[in-house]
Design a protein around this motif. Structure first.
Motif, PDB file in Angstrom:
ATOM      1  N   VAL A  24       0.846  -1.190   0.000  1.00 57.89           N
ATOM      2  CA  VAL A  24       0.000   0.000   0.000  1.00 57.89           C
ATOM      3  C   VAL A  24       0.886   1.246   0.000  1.00 57.89           C
ATOM      4  N   GLY A  25       1.981   1.197   0.759  1.00 62.32           N
ATOM      5  CA  GLY A  25       2.901   2.330   0.797  1.00 62.32           C
ATOM      6  C   GLY A  25       3.479   2.662  -0.568  1.00 62.32           C
ATOM      7  N   PHE A  26       3.842   1.628  -1.327  1.00 58.22           N
ATOM      8  CA  PHE A  26       4.374   1.835  -2.679  1.00 58.22           C
ATOM      9  C   PHE A  26       3.327   2.506  -3.573  1.00 58.22           C
ATOM     10  N   LYS A  27       2.099   2.004  -3.519  1.00 62.83           N
ATOM     11  CA  LYS A  27       1.041   2.551  -4.375  1.00 62.83           C
ATOM     12  C   LYS A  27       0.711   3.993  -3.997  1.00 62.83           C
ATOM     13  N   ARG A  28       0.712   4.295  -2.697  1.00 65.93           N
ATOM     14  CA  ARG A  28       0.464   5.671  -2.261  1.00 65.93           C
ATOM     15  C   ARG A  28       1.574   6.601  -2.724  1.00 65.93           C
ATOM     16  N   LEU A  29       2.811   6.145  -2.634  1.00 64.82           N
ATOM     17  CA  LEU A  29       3.940   6.956  -3.102  1.00 64.82           C
ATOM     18  C   LEU A  29       3.855   7.181  -4.606  1.00 64.82           C
ATOM     19  N   LEU A  30       3.540   6.145  -5.355  1.00 63.21           N
ATOM     20  CA  LEU A  30       3.378   6.268  -6.804  1.00 63.21           C
ATOM     21  C   LEU A  30       2.319   7.309  -7.148  1.00 63.21           C
ATOM     22  N   PHE A  54      -5.036  -0.656 -11.159  1.00 60.21           N
ATOM     23  CA  PHE A  54      -5.653  -1.974 -11.277  1.00 60.21           C
ATOM     24  C   PHE A  54      -4.589  -3.024 -10.994  1.00 60.21           C
ATOM     25  N   GLU A  55      -4.874  -3.940 -10.085  1.00 62.31           N
ATOM     26  CA  GLU A  55      -3.947  -5.027  -9.778  1.00 62.31           C
ATOM     27  C   GLU A  55      -4.489  -6.335 -10.342  1.00 62.31           C
ATOM     28  N   THR A  56      -3.592  -7.149 -10.825  1.00 62.51           N
ATOM     29  CA  THR A  56      -3.989  -8.440 -11.359  1.00 62.51           C
ATOM     30  C   THR A  56      -2.944  -9.491 -11.000  1.00 62.51           C
ATOM     31  N   GLN A  57      -3.352 -10.736 -10.996  1.00 59.81           N
ATOM     32  CA  GLN A  57      -2.417 -11.827 -10.735  1.00 59.81           C
ATOM     33  C   GLN A  57      -1.554 -12.064 -11.973  1.00 59.81           C
ATOM     34  N   LYS A  58      -0.331 -12.499 -11.747  1.00 60.74           N
ATOM     35  CA  LYS A  58       0.586 -12.725 -12.875  1.00 60.74           C
ATOM     36  C   LYS A  58       0.058 -13.781 -13.834  1.00 60.74           C
ATOM     37  N   TYR A  59      -0.664 -14.769 -13.314  1.00 62.06           N
ATOM     38  CA  TYR A  59      -1.142 -15.831 -14.201  1.00 62.06           C
ATOM     39  C   TYR A  59      -2.243 -15.358 -15.152  1.00 62.06           C
TER      40      TYR A  59
END
Length: 70
Positions: A24-30, A54-59
């Motif tokens: 969450v910290g990374f996304k807030r900083l971005l 938007f987040e998604t699984q690698k598969y």
């Protein structure tokens, strides 16, 4: 009209697609850095910028290395 929902003609909607697992910290900083860049470098007011991640699984993606290298 509330300034919260008012958009001028110069606005930007930024949609970012990333693989799951970022903190969450990374996304807030971005998001914070993108807002700063849009205001300082592009000249678009903060109230005229909308950012969605938007987040998604690698598969759910076919990435060339994964397909070829397995």
């Amino acid at each position: 009209m509330s300034s919260l929902f008012y958009r001028r003609s110069r606005c930007a909607i930024i949609e970012i697609s990333i693989f799951e697992g970022r903190s969450v910290g990374f996304k807030r900083l971005l998001i914070k850095l993108l807002f700063q860049c849009m205001e300082q470098e592009v000249g678009i007011a903060l109230q005229d910028v909308e950012i969605v991640i938007f987040e998604t699984q690698k598969y759910n993606h076919g990435v060339w290395d994964d397909v070829v290298m397995g």
